[in-house]
Design an enzyme around this catalytic site. Structure first.
Site, mmCIF file in Angstrom:
data_model
loop_
_atom_site.group_PDB
_atom_site.id
_atom_site.type_symbol
_atom_site.label_atom_id
_atom_site.label_comp_id
_atom_site.label_asym_id
_atom_site.label_seq_id
_atom_site.Cartn_x
_atom_site.Cartn_y
_atom_site.Cartn_z
ATOM 1 N N HIS A 139 1.012 -1.290 0.164
ATOM 2 C CA HIS A 139 0.068 0.064 -0.025
ATOM 3 C C HIS A 139 0.796 1.355 -0.207
ATOM 4 O O HIS A 139 0.449 2.463 -0.236
ATOM 5 C CB HIS A 139 -0.930 -0.150 1.033
ATOM 6 C CG HIS A 139 -2.070 -1.111 1.266
ATOM 7 N ND1 HIS A 139 -2.913 -1.045 0.092
ATOM 8 C CD2 HIS A 139 -2.448 -1.756 2.130
ATOM 9 C CE1 HIS A 139 -3.619 -2.206 0.389
ATOM 10 N NE2 HIS A 139 -3.396 -2.623 1.596
ATOM 11 N N GLY A 147 -2.030 2.019 5.058
ATOM 12 C CA GLY A 147 -2.303 0.693 5.248
ATOM 13 C C GLY A 147 -1.324 -0.283 5.903
ATOM 14 O O GLY A 147 -1.290 -1.466 5.554
ATOM 15 N N HIS A 176 -6.959 -7.345 0.136
ATOM 16 C CA HIS A 176 -7.061 -6.002 -0.170
ATOM 17 C C HIS A 176 -6.212 -5.702 -1.256
ATOM 18 O O HIS A 176 -5.189 -6.302 -1.876
ATOM 19 C CB HIS A 176 -6.181 -5.007 1.172
ATOM 20 C CG HIS A 176 -6.880 -5.443 2.225
ATOM 21 N ND1 HIS A 176 -6.372 -6.244 3.247
ATOM 22 C CD2 HIS A 176 -7.867 -4.696 2.880
ATOM 23 C CE1 HIS A 176 -7.199 -6.111 4.325
ATOM 24 N NE2 HIS A 176 -8.074 -5.190 3.936
ATOM 25 N N ASP A 263 -4.432 -12.654 4.619
ATOM 26 C CA ASP A 263 -5.654 -11.964 5.138
ATOM 27 C C ASP A 263 -6.731 -12.517 4.058
ATOM 28 O O ASP A 263 -7.971 -12.168 4.436
ATOM 29 C CB ASP A 263 -5.716 -10.590 5.298
ATOM 30 C CG ASP A 263 -5.248 -9.777 4.269
ATOM 31 O OD1 ASP A 263 -4.908 -10.409 3.006
ATOM 32 O OD2 ASP A 263 -4.800 -8.557 4.467
ATOM 33 N N ARG A 269 -8.849 -11.616 10.911
ATOM 34 C CA ARG A 269 -9.422 -10.526 11.874
ATOM 35 C C ARG A 269 -10.017 -9.521 10.974
ATOM 36 O O ARG A 269 -10.876 -8.723 11.289
ATOM 37 C CB ARG A 269 -8.525 -10.108 12.976
ATOM 38 C CG ARG A 269 -8.179 -11.073 14.009
ATOM 39 C CD ARG A 269 -7.231 -10.396 14.663
ATOM 40 N NE ARG A 269 -7.330 -9.181 15.350
ATOM 41 C CZ ARG A 269 -6.485 -8.458 15.773
ATOM 42 N NH1 ARG A 269 -5.278 -8.727 15.687
ATOM 43 N NH2 ARG A 269 -6.628 -7.293 16.378
ATOM 44 N N TYR A 302 -3.726 -11.281 9.696
ATOM 45 C CA TYR A 302 -3.931 -10.771 10.898
ATOM 46 C C TYR A 302 -4.463 -11.617 12.224
ATOM 47 O O TYR A 302 -4.917 -11.325 13.253
ATOM 48 C CB TYR A 302 -5.014 -9.571 10.921
ATOM 49 C CG TYR A 302 -4.353 -8.565 9.986
ATOM 50 C CD1 TYR A 302 -3.275 -7.580 10.030
ATOM 51 C CD2 TYR A 302 -4.744 -8.597 8.603
ATOM 52 C CE1 TYR A 302 -2.606 -6.978 9.109
ATOM 53 C CE2 TYR A 302 -4.573 -7.816 7.754
ATOM 54 C CZ TYR A 302 -3.171 -6.912 7.844
ATOM 55 O OH TYR A 302 -2.631 -6.420 6.852
#
Length: 426
Positions: A139, A147, A176, A263, A269, A302
């Site tokens: 990011h 991020g 993401h 993730d 999370r 996470y």
């Protein structure tokens, strides 16, 4: 089939950096990953290197000079002197996603150097695959942290690869969007960026629509596949493999950079996908099957137990080595209670990606790819052999194998749910 030569970058101290008590990003996950690597004995099958620290000049190859100077000088103790810059560069702001913590610049130097030197291993022809699980922070922008990412090791590694390879393919399987990497190469045809991610106005970073396809010379060289919540292994494979197959045919990359953000796994999370470790690993295995020099990087993740499991399993896949589902005893044994299994099932989360939705997106992406006339060529010039030696390595053999120790930074148990206000992530 010839065994792949794999370089693996690890630093037992990198897990000791600490974003803060309630911050979802835990570098401690890297210590857990490296320790599992030792427990399974995978390090014996690779060339293991301890990352050096990237120099400020190396970081300035992409990032603005004033931004790197700021990162180099600011600390939690003197931050009052940099109040304007904190806002300008999105670091240490109250309620922000990129906190200012002790050793921040050293942390950036370490994770970035692993990616740059991994690229150099590929360029020198001494490795077929280079792995830096500490990297993949996709990011970070030219003059701004974003991020949880401060320096964009991926962009810097790709810039390094472009000095030797005509075309570089970047693939991102983080939940993401890989916005920082896409933005850096949005107007060039020498880098194709391909991102599979959750897309929506309320989901960070809010970019990566299927219509975002590059601009100018780079039109159609940015490929985005926006997904909805709950995608599982079968649907992800149905998307990933045909798109990457077509990308390989049309773009014909000379090297690949693969960001393996964990993730996108079930039970993350901050994530909302429903992949198992085996489903995530199939992406790595498929990219590996093309036998192109590949830099493999980490990224988001996470649920630190899932991250360690995933990246150890994917390292084993890269090594063509089967590992037992029962995790061997290690320094983080308690983290993997109660069953101490490597794999876990998907959850009962509904997959909102209908067959019709996926098929329509695939058609659109394939149409964009067909707009590429041919793989672009570029005039290259031979690089001198000394180019591949890092600046800080003149007093040690860059090919000397480092035997990892069992010592790791101490950590904490993190079992709480999603933190309020922490929506921007790797």
């Amino acid at each position: 089939m010839t065994k792949k030569r794999i370089s693996y970058f690890m630093d037992n101290d990198i897990g000791g950096f600490y974003y803060g008590q309630h911050h979802p990003m835990k570098p401690h996950r890297l210590s857990m990953t490296h320790n599992l690597m030792l427990a399974y004995g995978l390090y014996r099958k690779m060339e293991v290197y301890k990352p050096r620290r990237a120099s400020p000049d190396e970081l300035r190859q992409f990032h603005a000079a004033d931004y790197i100077d700021f990162l180099q000088r600011v600390t939690p103790d003197n931050c009052q002197e940099f109040s304007k810059q904190l806002t300008k560069f999105n670091v240490g702001r109250s309620g922000g996603d990129c906190p200012l913590f002790d050793g921040l610049f050293e942390f950036c130097q370490l994770y970035t150097a692993g990616s740059i030197d991994g690229a150099r291993k590929l360029m020198a022809g001494s490795s077929d695959i280079a792995v830096n699980w500490a990297g993949g922070l996709h990011h970070a922008k030219k003059s701004e942290a974003s991020g949880f990412c401060y320096t964009n090791d991926i962009v810097l590694a790709i810039l390094e690869l472009l000095k030797f390879y005509p075309r570089v393919l970047y693939i991102d399987i983080d939940v993401h969007h890989g916005d920082g990497v896409e933005e850096a190469f949005y107007v060039t045809d020498r880098v194709m960026t391909v991102s599979f991610h959750k897309f929506g106005d309320m989901f960070f970073p809010g970019t990566g629509d299927v219509w975002d396809k590059g601009s100018g010379a780079g039109e159609y060289y940015a490929v985005n596949f926006p997904l909805k919540d709950g995608i599982d292994d079968d649907n992800y494979e149905r998307v990933f493999q045909p798109i990457i197959q077509k990308v390989m045919e049309m773009f014909q990359p000379s090297a690949v950079v693969l960001q393996c953000g964990a993730d996108s796994l079930a039970n993350d999370r901050l994530g909302c996908f429903n992949l198992t470790i085996k489903g995530h690993g199939k992406c790595v295995q498929f990219v590996k099957s093309f036998n192109i020099p590949t830099l493999v990087l980490g990224g988001g993740g996470y649920n630190i137990r899932s991250v360690a499991r995933c990246w150890v399993y994917e390292t084993a896949l890269l090594l063509d080595t089967a590992i037992d589902d029962t995790i061997p005893f290690n320094d983080y044994w308690q983290y993997f209670e109660p069953d101490h299994n490597l794999h876990f099932p998907k959850t009962d989360l509904d997959d909102q990606n209908s067959r019709d939705y996926i098929d329509k997106l695939k058609i659109k992406v394939m149409e964009n790819l067909r707009c590429l006339n041919a793989a672009p060529s570029v005039q290259m010039q031979e690089m001198p052999p000394t180019y591949f030696v890092s600046e800080d390595e003149d007093e040690r053999d860059p090919d000397k194998r480092v035997r990892p120790s069992q010592k790791d930074a101490e950590g904490e148990f993190y079992d709480h749910d999603r933190d309020n206000g922490m929506n921007s992530t790797i």
